[in-house]
Structures are given as structure tokens and as C-alpha cells.
Design an enzyme around this catalytic site. Sequence first.
Site, PDB file in Angstrom:
ATOM      1  CB  ILE A  99      -6.741   3.618  25.265  1.00 29.82           C
ATOM      2  CG1 ILE A  99      -6.705   3.058  23.846  1.00 29.82           C
ATOM      3  CG2 ILE A  99      -6.306   5.069  25.299  1.00 29.82           C
ATOM      4  CD1 ILE A  99      -7.760   3.668  22.934  1.00 29.82           C
ATOM      5  CG  ASP A 100      -5.305  -1.002  23.132  1.00 30.62           C
ATOM      6  OD1 ASP A 100      -6.275  -0.268  22.864  1.00 30.62           O
ATOM      7  OD2 ASP A 100      -4.324  -1.144  22.372  1.00 30.62           O
ATOM      8  CG  MET A 153     -10.175   2.439  19.245  1.00 29.32           C
ATOM      9  SD  MET A 153      -8.870   3.683  19.285  1.00 29.32           S
ATOM     10  CE  MET A 153      -8.836   4.176  17.577  1.00 29.32           C
ATOM     11  CB  ILE A 156     -13.485  10.639  20.349  1.00 29.03           C
ATOM     12  CG1 ILE A 156     -14.396   9.449  20.641  1.00 29.03           C
ATOM     13  CG2 ILE A 156     -13.885  11.339  19.075  1.00 29.03           C
ATOM     14  CD1 ILE A 156     -15.790   9.887  21.083  1.00 29.03           C
TER      15      ILE A 156
HETATM   16  O1  F6P Z   1      -3.285   0.750  20.846  1.00 30.23           O
HETATM   17  C1  F6P Z   1      -4.051   1.897  20.982  1.00 30.23           C
HETATM   18  C2  F6P Z   1      -5.008   2.040  19.832  1.00 30.23           C
HETATM   19  O2  F6P Z   1      -5.764   3.209  20.048  1.00 30.23           O
HETATM   20  C3  F6P Z   1      -5.911   0.835  19.607  1.00 30.23           C
HETATM   21  O3  F6P Z   1      -6.964   0.761  20.521  1.00 30.23           O
HETATM   22  C4  F6P Z   1      -6.304   1.039  18.163  1.00 30.23           C
HETATM   23  O4  F6P Z   1      -6.585  -0.186  17.534  1.00 30.23           O
HETATM   24  C5  F6P Z   1      -5.065   1.633  17.572  1.00 30.23           C
HETATM   25  O5  F6P Z   1      -4.316   2.193  18.605  1.00 30.23           O
HETATM   26  C6  F6P Z   1      -5.320   2.670  16.508  1.00 30.23           C
HETATM   27  O6  F6P Z   1      -4.106   3.037  15.991  1.00 30.23           O
HETATM   28  P1  F6P Z   1      -3.870   4.171  14.901  1.00 30.23           P
HETATM   29  O7  F6P Z   1      -3.747   5.461  15.646  1.00 30.23           O
HETATM   30  O8  F6P Z   1      -2.611   3.757  14.238  1.00 30.23           O
HETATM   31  O9  F6P Z   1      -5.056   4.155  13.996  1.00 30.23           O
END
Ligand code: F6P
Length: 365
Positions: A141-142, A184, A288
Site C-alpha cells: 500500500i506504500d 499509513m 483499515i
Molecule cells: O508496509 C505496509 C504497512 O501497512 C505500512 O504502511 C505500515 O507502516 C505497516 O505496514 C504496518 O505494519 P504492521 O501490520 O506490522 O503493523
Amino acid sequence: MKRIGTLTTGGDCSGLNSVIRGAFLRAKALGYSLVGIRRGFRGLALNETKQPDYVELTDAICGESMLIQSGSILLSDTKWMSSEVENGRTVEDVKKSIIDGYRYLGLDGLICVGGDGSLKLLNELTADNDELKVVFVPKTIDNDVNYTDYAVGFQTSVKVAVEAIENIRSTARSHERTMVVEVMGRDAGFIALYAGIASGADVILVPEFKYDLKRVQNKIRENFQNNKNYCIIVVAESVEAGDFKHAEREVNGVVKYTHISYKGIGHYLAEKIKEAGFDCRSVTLGHIQRGGETCISDRLLGTLFGVEAVNLISNGTFGKILAFSENRIRIVNIREVVGSVNKVLQKDDKYVRLARDLGVYVGEI
Ligand code: F6P
């Protein structure tokens, strides 16, 4: 029968199931079976106590509903490598167990749908071992993967964030408040920028550009002076501010295998805005953004990548990552992508300029 394997690894997102379904249909057409490996590399690894964890994919499993459904029917894993190392296994042992699993399943190729962590791992695994034949599909998603305009999952996460911000806007307007929405994106501001523009935000703060809190406060003041009695601020999770710093990636000089969790900048900013005398609340959208009904673009991109990955394997082309840019599929060497730094926003990106031209405050650029 010839056999291809597929797995999803790293943080999940929308569109993963479209990749799996596309790969399944194309594999079937070319006379391959497709094995779905569960829980990413954790499921592929073969060691004394455990065989690979997999399922033979079938028409019944790979129905059309997969196009819509977020997450991964094959499950995903982010912490396996680090937990194995913490439990005393060497990185080399862990890598060997992955190769052993691949060999055990008798695969003619592996489609790995993952993010930057798994890409680096695969690059290391294939560096001195040509047995592992891999095609990589970028998902995150990043959207911080080089060479591709979009990674699978990004566009749905933007859609989800936009829908959420629209809900937040109605309450912001009724209560004549400022709302800070934390999204995120890790070290890149793509979700914040795209969702911010598409939802009409007034301020978009991203990690790539420094910003001045005073100018954020001025923007709120301006809105009220112009009878727009509310303000929407979108902030990317890894933004830092004043005394607000995220945890270190290294502990005692050792780089952590798993990523640190970013959170809290939205709340911090809201407090600073309140201190300046404005009514303000913050919302963290969090996970979400990894769900929601898969948008059409991710269904198309995922399916395209799944089909193309099988085409490459059947042609004997390996060690590649699929990309999509300028309306064309591109095939890039994994090594090249690993060697480049993650994609981030640049000052002259078209959407950065667009935001600025719209009068959105995007930092000191
Ligand atoms: O890399 C995808 C991502 O959703 C980031 O945007 C976010 O910082 C991270 O993963 C969250 O990861 P986790 O599911 O380990 O909390």
C-alpha cells in the site's frame, strides 16, 4: 505435471487474491498446476520438524470472488525470519530451509508476491543459487517500489483513505473543527498525497518534505477567515515533528529485521494545534487501509501481474520483478530494484505540483 508455486509475504493489501487467481488461470491454460504456499516463506521452509505448508489451487478455490476480496487466501507473514533468528537459528540456516522447501515441492518456478523485505531476501537467496527460479510481483500500500507507477494494493488503500476522509469531513464541517487524519505509507508520502488531493484536504504532510507548524496553523486560520470553518490535515505516519520522534530502526547497532511501528504523529499534531487555540481532533486510519473491496485498478493490475508472472516462468525467464509504467508491463531484474533506494515523492512529481497549485500546504518546497 509441471508445477509453479506462489506465496504472499509481508503486510497484506487488496489485490493479492487477484494475482493468485490470474496466475492460477494462466497456469492451467499452459498445463501447469499452481501450488499455493501458506504464510509466505514460513510455509515454504522445510526443516526437521516441518514440511512445507501448501494447498493445490483449484477452480473451486480460485473463483471470481477473489477479485473483490482483500487480504490473501494464502495468508501472509512478516515476522518469521526475525523470530527464527531470535530463536537461535542462523540466517544461513533459515535461507537453506527455504531452498529445501522449494526443492521438496519440485517447483518449476515461484511467484512471490511481496514487498521490499522479501525482495531483498530473494535477491540474497538467488545470488549464489540458480535453483530457485523466481518472478516477483510488487505489492504494497506504500507504493514505494521503484520502476513501477503502482504496486498492487496502493490504489485500493487510497480509495479507502478517501472514503474515510469524506466521512471525517462531514463531522469537521458540522463542528467547525480541524481534523488531523494520520494515514499509513511508511517512509513515503504516496497515500497521504493521493488521498489528500482526492478528498480535498487543506494540508498534506509527508515525510519527504519539511514543514513549518506555524504555516499549518496559518492555513487553519485562513480557512476560518474565508468562512470555510473547518480544516482537514492529512499526515503520513512517519512524519516527525519537534520533539516527536519515532523509535530507532537499530538497537545497539543491530538493524531490526522487522519494521518499527509508526504511530502517533496525528495525535501529536492535534495537540499542538489545540495549544494554538483551535478545536482539533485526530483520527488514525491504520489497518483499515489494508482492507476494503478491491478497487478495479488493483483487480486489473493484480490479474495482469499474475498472468504475466506465469508467462515468464513458462518462457524460462527468472530473477525478474514485474512493473507497470507508462501503460506497459515492464520486466526488471530483481538485482536492479534491490540496488536502488525505495521510491519516495520528489518535489517535481506531478501530484506534488498539483497539490501546491491547488493551494494545499505540502510543506516547505
Ligand atoms: O508496509 C505496509 C504497512 O501497512 C505500512 O504502511 C505500515 O507502516 C505497516 O505496514 C504496518 O505494519 P504492521 O501490520 O506490522 O503493523
